[in-house]
Design an enzyme around this catalytic site. Structure first.
Site, PDB file in Angstrom:
ATOM      1  N   SER A 128       0.866  -1.178   0.000  1.00 44.29           N
ATOM      2  CA  SER A 128       0.000   0.000   0.000  1.00 44.29           C
ATOM      3  C   SER A 128       0.899   1.223   0.000  1.00 44.29           C
ATOM      4  O   SER A 128       2.003   1.191   0.563  1.00 44.29           O
ATOM      5  CB  SER A 128      -0.877   0.030   1.261  1.00 44.29           C
ATOM      6  OG  SER A 128      -1.461   1.314   1.424  1.00 44.29           O
ATOM      7  N   TYR A 141      -3.068  -0.457  10.327  1.00 48.06           N
ATOM      8  CA  TYR A 141      -2.985  -0.917   8.936  1.00 48.06           C
ATOM      9  C   TYR A 141      -1.697  -0.391   8.296  1.00 48.06           C
ATOM     10  O   TYR A 141      -0.940  -1.145   7.669  1.00 48.06           O
ATOM     11  CB  TYR A 141      -4.206  -0.410   8.167  1.00 48.06           C
ATOM     12  CG  TYR A 141      -4.181  -0.677   6.684  1.00 48.06           C
ATOM     13  CD1 TYR A 141      -4.375  -1.956   6.182  1.00 48.06           C
ATOM     14  CD2 TYR A 141      -3.965   0.367   5.777  1.00 48.06           C
ATOM     15  CE1 TYR A 141      -4.358  -2.198   4.814  1.00 48.06           C
ATOM     16  CE2 TYR A 141      -3.947   0.131   4.408  1.00 48.06           C
ATOM     17  CZ  TYR A 141      -4.143  -1.155   3.933  1.00 48.06           C
ATOM     18  OH  TYR A 141      -4.123  -1.395   2.586  1.00 48.06           O
TER      19      TYR A 141
HETATM   20  N1  LIG Z   1      -8.479  -0.808  -1.870  1.00 45.47           N
HETATM   21  C1  LIG Z   1      -7.451   0.002  -1.687  1.00 45.47           C
HETATM   22  O1  LIG Z   1      -7.566   1.235  -1.783  1.00 45.47           O
HETATM   23  C2  LIG Z   1      -6.098  -0.557  -1.382  1.00 45.47           C
HETATM   24  C3  LIG Z   1      -5.018   0.349  -1.349  1.00 45.47           C
HETATM   25  C4  LIG Z   1      -3.765  -0.141  -1.041  1.00 45.47           C
HETATM   26  C5  LIG Z   1      -3.574  -1.488  -0.820  1.00 45.47           C
HETATM   27  N2  LIG Z   1      -4.650  -2.333  -0.859  1.00 45.47           N
HETATM   28  C6  LIG Z   1      -4.384  -3.737  -0.575  1.00 45.47           C
HETATM   29  O2  LIG Z   1      -4.899  -4.545  -1.598  1.00 45.47           O
HETATM   30  C7  LIG Z   1      -5.234  -5.841  -1.068  1.00 45.47           C
HETATM   31  C8  LIG Z   1      -6.651  -6.196  -1.504  1.00 45.47           C
HETATM   32  O3  LIG Z   1      -7.518  -5.236  -0.939  1.00 45.47           O
HETATM   33  P1  LIG Z   1      -8.951  -4.886  -1.532  1.00 45.47           P
HETATM   34  O4  LIG Z   1      -9.022  -3.438  -1.674  1.00 45.47           O
HETATM   35  O5  LIG Z   1      -9.258  -5.774  -2.675  1.00 45.47           O
HETATM   36  O6  LIG Z   1      -9.836  -5.268  -0.251  1.00 45.47           O
HETATM   37  P2  LIG Z   1     -11.173  -6.097  -0.053  1.00 45.47           P
HETATM   38  O7  LIG Z   1     -12.099  -5.877  -1.194  1.00 45.47           O
HETATM   39  O8  LIG Z   1     -11.598  -5.752   1.322  1.00 45.47           O
HETATM   40  O9  LIG Z   1     -10.682  -7.614  -0.119  1.00 45.47           O
HETATM   41  C9  LIG Z   1      -9.840  -8.124   0.872  1.00 45.47           C
HETATM   42  C10 LIG Z   1      -9.585  -9.577   0.535  1.00 45.47           C
HETATM   43  O10 LIG Z   1      -8.681 -10.100   1.509  1.00 45.47           O
HETATM   44  C11 LIG Z   1      -9.273 -11.268   2.052  1.00 45.47           C
HETATM   45  N3  LIG Z   1      -8.838 -11.527   3.424  1.00 45.47           N
HETATM   46  C12 LIG Z   1      -8.974 -10.732   4.510  1.00 45.47           C
HETATM   47  N4  LIG Z   1      -8.457 -11.356   5.596  1.00 45.47           N
HETATM   48  C13 LIG Z   1      -7.987 -12.559   5.170  1.00 45.47           C
HETATM   49  C14 LIG Z   1      -7.351 -13.647   5.793  1.00 45.47           C
HETATM   50  N5  LIG Z   1      -7.083 -13.666   7.116  1.00 45.47           N
HETATM   51  N6  LIG Z   1      -6.996 -14.716   5.038  1.00 45.47           N
HETATM   52  C15 LIG Z   1      -7.256 -14.730   3.715  1.00 45.47           C
HETATM   53  N7  LIG Z   1      -7.884 -13.747   3.065  1.00 45.47           N
HETATM   54  C16 LIG Z   1      -8.238 -12.662   3.790  1.00 45.47           C
HETATM   55  C17 LIG Z   1     -10.772 -11.029   1.977  1.00 45.47           C
HETATM   56  O11 LIG Z   1     -11.456 -12.255   2.107  1.00 45.47           O
HETATM   57  P3  LIG Z   1     -12.962 -12.328   2.752  1.00 45.47           P
HETATM   58  O12 LIG Z   1     -13.908 -12.003   1.627  1.00 45.47           O
HETATM   59  O13 LIG Z   1     -13.054 -13.725   3.230  1.00 45.47           O
HETATM   60  O14 LIG Z   1     -13.014 -11.315   3.855  1.00 45.47           O
HETATM   61  C18 LIG Z   1     -10.865 -10.418   0.593  1.00 45.47           C
HETATM   62  O15 LIG Z   1     -10.797 -11.410  -0.387  1.00 45.47           O
HETATM   63  C19 LIG Z   1      -5.079  -5.710   0.447  1.00 45.47           C
HETATM   64  O16 LIG Z   1      -3.829  -6.269   0.853  1.00 45.47           O
HETATM   65  C20 LIG Z   1      -5.075  -4.232   0.675  1.00 45.47           C
HETATM   66  O17 LIG Z   1      -4.395  -3.865   1.846  1.00 45.47           O
HETATM   67  C21 LIG Z   1      -5.899  -1.904  -1.144  1.00 45.47           C
END
Ligand SMILES: NC(=O)c1ccc[n+]([C@@H]2O[C@H](COP(=O)([O-])OP(=O)(O)OC[C@H]3O[C@@H](n4cnc5c(N)ncnc54)[C@H](OP(=O)(O)O)[C@@H]3O)[C@@H](O)[C@H]2O)c1
Length: 243
Positions: A128, A141
């Site tokens: 991130s 986070y």
């Molecule tokens: N969205 C943003 O703006 C952003 C920015 C920077 C970085 N990121 C990073 O991108 C990645 C994906 O985020 P996203 O935005 O797609 O978020 P999201 O839509 O909230 O999805 C999160 C994913 O992680 C899974 N997860 C959470 N805890 C877990 C665990 N203990 N074991 C296995 N899977 C788990 C969730 O599964 P469940 O459905 O089972 O909960 C879901 O599939 C993350 O690492 C996040 O920090 C996102």
């Protein structure tokens, strides 16, 4: 045309929604031979190239079981993550973020390292932009992502001589459940997934996959901190050739 994901085997954690789901679709679109979709809940996908894996990244037994099901892997994408609001007053909140966002990718990487060494593959950690600058509404986070970025930098140096590349994605705001209700400009998960796979294709080790993160890319690539990372990497002793 991008061809380097063609015929590759890819594993994505957190594959059921958000950026993870978009990464699965993008890898398929590029002709991946097999995509392991690692999820906590039961998962199915119409494309026969997708193999679901049950994987909570904080569950050592599930990590071990998943690793035994994968005998070939080119690209491991540590994407699963959690983000919650806190104010650093609750140690448990910090521990929970570290468990998922730092020790999760650490444990999953260690479990899949033997197959990645065999394929001379790649590890992609979805970190991130908060690794660089925290949003103080989500400090736990941000701490976990700063640690995951630093881990990626060390792993990169430690594995370089063994033929495995390590890529860190400095993702900026992306329109997923994680940022719901946060009214700022956001990239689409699809555009982020495309940019990540393009950059892995191009051999970029630090990936800035959206307009917000792109604004910091040049400064990072040409800055003193990146120069120090390279200097420090030179201290890693060469890996002895396999007997
Ligand atoms: N969205 C943003 O703006 C952003 C920015 C920077 C970085 N990121 C990073 O991108 C990645 C994906 O985020 P996203 O935005 O797609 O978020 P999201 O839509 O909230 O999805 C999160 C994913 O992680 C899974 N997860 C959470 N805890 C877990 C665990 N203990 N074991 C296995 N899977 C788990 C969730 O599964 P469940 O459905 O089972 O909960 C879901 O599939 C993350 O690492 C996040 O920090 C996102």
């Amino acid at each position: 045309m991008t061809i380097s994901f063609a015929d590759k085997t890819v594993l994505v954690t957190g594959a059921n929604r958000g950026i993870g789901q978009a990464l699965v679709e993008e890898a398929l679109r590029r002709g991946a031979k097999r995509v392991y979709a690692a999820t906590r809940q039961p998962f199915s996908h119409p494309d026969p190239r997708v193999t679901p894996l049950t994987l909570d990244v904080t569950n050592p037994a599930q990590i071990k079981a998943a690793a035994t099901q994968v005998d070939e892997l080119d690209v491991l994408i540590n994407n699963a993550g959690v983000a919650g609001y806190d104010d650093l007053s609750d140690r448990a909140a910090l521990e929970q973020h570290l468990a998922v966002n730092l020790f999760g990718p650490y444990d999953v990487t260690q479990a899949f390292l033997p197959v990645l060494l065999r394929s001379q593959g790649a590890i992609v950690n979805n970190v991130s932009l908060m690794a660089f600058a925290p949003l103080p509404l989500t400090p736990s986070y941000a701490i976990s992502k700063a640690a995951a970025f630093n881990m990626s930098q060390s792993l990169r140096a430690l594995l370089a001589g063994r033929g495995v590349t390590v890529h860190a994605v400095l993702t900026g705001p992306t329109d997923t459940d994680m940022t719901r209700g946060f009214e700022i400009p956001k990239a689409t998960p699809q555009s982020v997934a495309r940019a990540v796979l393009d950059a892995v294709d191009n051999g970029e080790e630090d990936i800035f996959p959206d307009p917000t993160s792109q604004a910091m890319a040049d400064e990072w690539h040409n800055g003193a901190a990146k120069a120090m990372e390279r200097q420090n990497a030179a201290f890693v002793p060469p890996h002895p050739p396999a007997a």
